[in-house]
Design a protein around this motif. Structure first.
Motif, PDB file in Angstrom:
ATOM      1  N   ILE A   1       0.859  -1.185   0.000  1.00  0.00           N
ATOM      2  CA  ILE A   1       0.000   0.000   0.000  1.00  0.00           C
ATOM      3  C   ILE A   1       0.892   1.230   0.000  1.00  0.00           C
ATOM      4  O   ILE A   1       1.814   1.346   0.819  1.00  0.00           O
ATOM      5  CB  ILE A   1      -0.923   0.048   1.232  1.00  0.00           C
ATOM      6  CG1 ILE A   1      -1.915  -1.118   1.220  1.00  0.00           C
ATOM      7  CG2 ILE A   1      -1.696   1.371   1.275  1.00  0.00           C
ATOM      8  CD1 ILE A   1      -2.836  -1.151   2.428  1.00  0.00           C
ATOM      9  N   PHE A   2       0.615   2.150  -0.920  1.00  0.00           N
ATOM     10  CA  PHE A   2       1.300   3.440  -0.934  1.00  0.00           C
ATOM     11  C   PHE A   2       0.357   4.506  -0.387  1.00  0.00           C
ATOM     12  O   PHE A   2      -0.802   4.609  -0.821  1.00  0.00           O
ATOM     13  CB  PHE A   2       1.718   3.823  -2.354  1.00  0.00           C
ATOM     14  CG  PHE A   2       2.901   3.064  -2.877  1.00  0.00           C
ATOM     15  CD1 PHE A   2       4.185   3.347  -2.421  1.00  0.00           C
ATOM     16  CD2 PHE A   2       2.743   2.070  -3.826  1.00  0.00           C
ATOM     17  CE1 PHE A   2       5.282   2.649  -2.896  1.00  0.00           C
ATOM     18  CE2 PHE A   2       3.830   1.371  -4.312  1.00  0.00           C
ATOM     19  CZ  PHE A   2       5.113   1.654  -3.851  1.00  0.00           C
ATOM     20  N   ILE A   3       0.848   5.296   0.573  1.00  0.00           N
ATOM     21  CA  ILE A   3       0.075   6.418   1.114  1.00  0.00           C
ATOM     22  C   ILE A   3       0.899   7.695   0.955  1.00  0.00           C
ATOM     23  O   ILE A   3       2.125   7.641   0.853  1.00  0.00           O
ATOM     24  CB  ILE A   3      -0.292   6.206   2.600  1.00  0.00           C
ATOM     25  CG1 ILE A   3       0.988   6.104   3.469  1.00  0.00           C
ATOM     26  CG2 ILE A   3      -1.151   4.961   2.776  1.00  0.00           C
ATOM     27  CD1 ILE A   3       0.718   6.096   4.960  1.00  0.00           C
ATOM     28  N   HIS A   4       0.229   8.838   0.922  1.00  0.00           N
ATOM     29  CA  HIS A   4       0.986  10.095   0.875  1.00  0.00           C
ATOM     30  C   HIS A   4       0.448  11.152   1.841  1.00  0.00           C
ATOM     31  O   HIS A   4       0.852  12.305   1.784  1.00  0.00           O
ATOM     32  CB  HIS A   4       1.094  10.651  -0.557  1.00  0.00           C
ATOM     33  CG  HIS A   4      -0.204  11.091  -1.178  1.00  0.00           C
ATOM     34  ND1 HIS A   4      -0.292  11.453  -2.495  1.00  0.00           N
ATOM     35  CD2 HIS A   4      -1.456  11.232  -0.685  1.00  0.00           C
ATOM     36  CE1 HIS A   4      -1.542  11.796  -2.785  1.00  0.00           C
ATOM     37  NE2 HIS A   4      -2.253  11.669  -1.688  1.00  0.00           N
ATOM     38  N   ASN A   5      -0.459  10.754   2.725  1.00  0.00           N
ATOM     39  CA  ASN A   5      -0.896  11.656   3.788  1.00  0.00           C
ATOM     40  C   ASN A   5      -0.217  11.229   5.087  1.00  0.00           C
ATOM     41  O   ASN A   5      -0.441  10.117   5.554  1.00  0.00           O
ATOM     42  CB  ASN A   5      -2.416  11.607   3.950  1.00  0.00           C
ATOM     43  CG  ASN A   5      -2.899  12.533   5.055  1.00  0.00           C
ATOM     44  OD1 ASN A   5      -2.648  12.312   6.223  1.00  0.00           O
ATOM     45  ND2 ASN A   5      -3.598  13.592   4.677  1.00  0.00           N
ATOM     46  N   PRO A   6       0.600  12.100   5.688  1.00  0.00           N
ATOM     47  CA  PRO A   6       1.359  11.688   6.869  1.00  0.00           C
ATOM     48  C   PRO A   6       0.639  11.895   8.192  1.00  0.00           C
ATOM     49  O   PRO A   6       1.120  11.460   9.238  1.00  0.00           O
ATOM     50  CB  PRO A   6       2.588  12.603   6.816  1.00  0.00           C
ATOM     51  CG  PRO A   6       2.061  13.871   6.219  1.00  0.00           C
ATOM     52  CD  PRO A   6       0.991  13.452   5.231  1.00  0.00           C
ATOM     53  N   TYR A   7      -0.523  12.573   8.167  1.00  0.00           N
ATOM     54  CA  TYR A   7      -1.071  13.092   9.418  1.00  0.00           C
ATOM     55  C   TYR A   7      -2.078  12.186  10.099  1.00  0.00           C
ATOM     56  O   TYR A   7      -2.324  12.336  11.295  1.00  0.00           O
ATOM     57  CB  TYR A   7      -1.722  14.458   9.160  1.00  0.00           C
ATOM     58  CG  TYR A   7      -0.761  15.482   8.622  1.00  0.00           C
ATOM     59  CD1 TYR A   7       0.262  15.995   9.413  1.00  0.00           C
ATOM     60  CD2 TYR A   7      -0.863  15.930   7.308  1.00  0.00           C
ATOM     61  CE1 TYR A   7       1.157  16.926   8.916  1.00  0.00           C
ATOM     62  CE2 TYR A   7       0.025  16.869   6.799  1.00  0.00           C
ATOM     63  CZ  TYR A   7       1.029  17.355   7.602  1.00  0.00           C
ATOM     64  OH  TYR A   7       1.912  18.270   7.101  1.00  0.00           O
ATOM     65  N   ASP A   8      -2.721  11.270   9.356  1.00  0.00           N
ATOM     66  CA  ASP A   8      -3.837  10.521   9.921  1.00  0.00           C
ATOM     67  C   ASP A   8      -4.838  11.527  10.514  1.00  0.00           C
ATOM     68  O   ASP A   8      -5.373  12.346   9.808  1.00  0.00           O
ATOM     69  CB  ASP A   8      -3.353   9.502  10.941  1.00  0.00           C
ATOM     70  CG  ASP A   8      -2.579   8.358  10.281  1.00  0.00           C
ATOM     71  OD1 ASP A   8      -2.772   8.151   9.069  1.00  0.00           O
ATOM     72  OD2 ASP A   8      -1.781   7.696  10.963  1.00  0.00           O
ATOM     73  N   GLY A   9      -5.024  11.514  11.839  1.00  0.00           N
ATOM     74  CA  GLY A   9      -5.949  12.471  12.449  1.00  0.00           C
ATOM     75  C   GLY A   9      -5.249  13.612  13.154  1.00  0.00           C
ATOM     76  O   GLY A   9      -5.888  14.357  13.915  1.00  0.00           O
ATOM     77  N   ASN A  10      -3.954  13.798  12.917  1.00  0.00           N
ATOM     78  CA  ASN A  10      -3.169  14.750  13.708  1.00  0.00           C
ATOM     79  C   ASN A  10      -3.106  16.156  13.134  1.00  0.00           C
ATOM     80  O   ASN A  10      -2.539  17.052  13.765  1.00  0.00           O
ATOM     81  CB  ASN A  10      -1.740  14.226  13.871  1.00  0.00           C
ATOM     82  CG  ASN A  10      -1.702  12.877  14.569  1.00  0.00           C
ATOM     83  OD1 ASN A  10      -2.444  12.666  15.531  1.00  0.00           O
ATOM     84  ND2 ASN A  10      -0.868  11.967  14.087  1.00  0.00           N
ATOM     85  N   ASN A  11      -3.659  16.362  11.944  1.00  0.00           N
ATOM     86  CA  ASN A  11      -3.672  17.696  11.355  1.00  0.00           C
ATOM     87  C   ASN A  11      -4.836  18.488  11.952  1.00  0.00           C
ATOM     88  O   ASN A  11      -5.939  17.959  12.115  1.00  0.00           O
ATOM     89  CB  ASN A  11      -3.818  17.577   9.824  1.00  0.00           C
ATOM     90  CG  ASN A  11      -3.637  18.907   9.114  1.00  0.00           C
ATOM     91  OD1 ASN A  11      -4.353  19.851   9.369  1.00  0.00           O
ATOM     92  ND2 ASN A  11      -2.673  18.955   8.218  1.00  0.00           N
ATOM     93  N   ARG A  12      -4.596  19.753  12.246  1.00  0.00           N
ATOM     94  CA  ARG A  12      -5.634  20.554  12.895  1.00  0.00           C
ATOM     95  C   ARG A  12      -6.683  21.079  11.924  1.00  0.00           C
ATOM     96  O   ARG A  12      -7.735  21.569  12.342  1.00  0.00           O
ATOM     97  CB  ARG A  12      -5.001  21.741  13.638  1.00  0.00           C
ATOM     98  CG  ARG A  12      -4.214  21.312  14.864  1.00  0.00           C
ATOM     99  CD  ARG A  12      -3.925  22.474  15.767  1.00  0.00           C
ATOM    100  NE  ARG A  12      -2.857  23.321  15.258  1.00  0.00           N
ATOM    101  CZ  ARG A  12      -2.434  24.424  15.868  1.00  0.00           C
ATOM    102  NH1 ARG A  12      -2.999  24.806  16.985  1.00  0.00           N
ATOM    103  NH2 ARG A  12      -1.463  25.132  15.353  1.00  0.00           N
ATOM    104  N   VAL A  13      -6.395  20.995  10.621  1.00  0.00           N
ATOM    105  CA  VAL A  13      -7.293  21.571   9.622  1.00  0.00           C
ATOM    106  C   VAL A  13      -8.101  20.507   8.887  1.00  0.00           C
ATOM    107  O   VAL A  13      -9.286  20.691   8.614  1.00  0.00           O
ATOM    108  CB  VAL A  13      -6.486  22.411   8.603  1.00  0.00           C
ATOM    109  CG1 VAL A  13      -7.399  22.996   7.539  1.00  0.00           C
ATOM    110  CG2 VAL A  13      -5.721  23.521   9.307  1.00  0.00           C
ATOM    111  N   THR A  14      -7.470  19.370   8.572  1.00  0.00           N
ATOM    112  CA  THR A  14      -8.153  18.307   7.824  1.00  0.00           C
ATOM    113  C   THR A  14      -7.792  16.946   8.406  1.00  0.00           C
ATOM    114  O   THR A  14      -6.847  16.807   9.182  1.00  0.00           O
ATOM    115  CB  THR A  14      -7.746  18.310   6.333  1.00  0.00           C
ATOM    116  OG1 THR A  14      -6.336  18.068   6.233  1.00  0.00           O
ATOM    117  CG2 THR A  14      -8.095  19.620   5.659  1.00  0.00           C
TER     118      THR A  14
END
Length: 498
Positions: free
Chosen positions: A174-187
């Motif tokens: 699996i390739f992913i390119h979002n590093p934040y999971d639920g840790n981003n304050r905006v999205t």
């Protein structure tokens, strides 16, 4: 045959070889042990997934089962039957299933050349499943959901996240390119795609950053989003970045015992791998013909005689705006004012797509000024406000670049077009006194180096950029970063399966 099916069958055959030796040992001396092991042999044979097996393989396995259950037990014939089945399976091609989970289409270029490499491999099944993401309010609650599946061109051939589940697809990689999971304050991406829910013992999860950064200035901010903890591997653009990430991980481990345990659990000893980034591949192969201009853009960057104006791309990053708030907006205002007085040249302003929601949440007092600058840019006859999903049109059609840090300045320098590092907070001098070494600047640009406002003044650098002509080189087919990443992923999957 699926690679993981093949490996599982081969492991089962290895176990059957051991059992056959034990059966031979107890045959005639211990009926109880012989029957017990024979039951285990039959159980293992029945558990073999024959859905991917050929008719010949199915027959060979059936012959082995018949022989081990025959009253006239013949160890030599049994060994030969199992050898035949083993050899047939061993000669099977290994098919790998690779799943890409992009969330924003504008970031697809961080996957594109990996996907191309996967499509070119006849032993790979490649699937692209765009996943949804949510906006967050100031309390961190999910608000509006976004699904950009409709933005992808038909030749990618996406599958729907609503109709398919990751575990049903059962990917090897699996390739992913979002590093934040639920840790981003905006999205936040949809929680069921958080990295800790994707990892498992028989698949490889690889995080490919959707950004690259200019790292010659050591003030560049390097952070982790959280996905790096759980991913099997993180693809790094350079050795410098790898060292920064290793140091951050080490600091986290020292700061918290629970975090140390979590990091240690998911650490394979070689998590950070320097293989570049597919975004570079995209920029190196960029052609204007691939990005025809919209009519409203054409009106702004071509004059009445249909000659293209010299065009500069202005980038605004979240990082620099949050660090030097009013000063950054003042700089943008200065640049727009300059272009308002120069209808012989054109500007494309492309701010980070999350600037407005980030300002709304973190510094709402700046929104009126920002909106005023956007409106001013849109209303000028030689200025384009680029809020499209794809930055490559702006990069392809511009002749030079201005910005401060961030992903785009790092990418633009690879085009071998003038790439100017702005100074924020200093008075901008748009006048050119002609005092600069043109040959030195040419050499810097040809070598993909950034040129700096603080060294020459912005007026001199714009003057130089208008004179500069890029040497058009023939395209040389090289091993792309995407191909290197894909080859690494398949190798990693093979190792994990075994």
């Amino acid at each position: 045959m699926r690679a993981k099916v093949k490996q599982k069958i081969l492991k089962t055959v290895d176990k059957l070889v051991e059992y056959n030796e034990t059966l031979e040992k107890f045959r005639g001396s211990s009926k109880y042990l012989f029957d017990k092991i024979l039951r285990e042999c039959n159980k293992l044979v029945d558990e073999i997934d024959i859905s991917d097996c050929s008719f010949e393989e199915d027959e060979a396995l059936g012959e082995y089962k018949k022989l081990i259950n025959s009253p006239e037990y013949d160890a030599d014939l049994i060994k030969k039957a199992l050898d035949v089945f083993f050899q047939q399976i061993q000669e099977e091609n290994e098919i790998y299933r690779v799943l890409f989970l992009p969330y924003k289409y504008s970031m697809w270029d961080s996957f594109a050349s990996i996907f191309e490499a996967a499509k070119e491999d006849e032993n790979c099944e490649a699937y692209v499943m765009p996943i949804p993401y949510y906006d967050k309010d100031q309390e961190g609650n999910f608000t509006e959901i976004h699904d950009e599946s409709g933005s992808y061109p038909d030749d990618i051939g996406i599958i729907s996240w609503q109709d398919n589940q990751v575990d049903e697809i059962d990917p090897d990689v699996i390739f992913i390119h979002n590093p934040y999971d639920g840790n981003n304050r905006v999205t936040s991406i949809h929680p069921k795609y958080y990295t800790n829910k994707l990892v498992c013992k028989d698949r490889v999860v690889i995080y490919v950053p959707y950004y690259v950064s200019y790292t010659e200035d050591k003030k560049v901010m390097v952070t982790m989003g959280g996905a790096e903890f759980y991913s099997d591997y993180v693809i790094m653009q350079s050795e410098w970045y790898k060292k920064q990430f290793e140091q951050i991980l080490s600091d986290y481990k020292k700061s918290d015992d629970d975090l140390n345990d979590l990091i240690a659990f998911y650490d394979n000893g070689n998590k950070f791998v320097v293989l570049g980034n597919p975004k570079y591949d995209k920029i190196r192969s960029l052609e204007k013909s691939e990005y025809p201009l919209r009519d409203d853009w054409k009106e702004k960057i071509f004059d009445e005689s249909d000659n293209k104006k010299f065009t500069i791309l202005l980038d605004t990053t979240l990082e620099i705006l949050l660090k030097q708030r009013e000063k950054t907006l003042d700089k943008i205002g200065d640049v727009i004012d300059f272009f308002e007085k120069r209808d012989d040249i054109a500007l494309i302003w492309r701010p980070h797509p999350f600037i407005k929601p980030t300002l709304r949440k973190m510094c709402p007092e700046l929104i009126p000024t920002y909106v005023k600058l956007v409106d001013c840019c849109k209303n000028l006859d030689n200025c384009i406000f680029d809020d499209t999903n794809d930055m490559h049109t702006a990069i392809a059609w511009s002749d030079a670049f201005m910005g401060k840090y961030g992903s785009m300045i790092e990418l633009y320098r690879v085009t071998k077009k003038p790439t100017i590092m702005l100074e924020i907070g200093e008075k901008t001098n748009f006048e050119s006194d002609g005092i600069y070494d043109e040959e030195v600047l040419k050499a810097n640009v040809s070598n993909c180096q950034v040129i700096r406002e603080k060294d020459y003044g912005l007026g001199n650098l714009i003057d130089f950029s208008m004179k500069y002509h890029k040497n058009e080189e023939k395209n040389v087919i090289k091993l792309t970063d995407g191909k290197k990443i894909y080859d690494f992923a398949i190798k990693a999957a093979k190792i994990k399966m075994k």
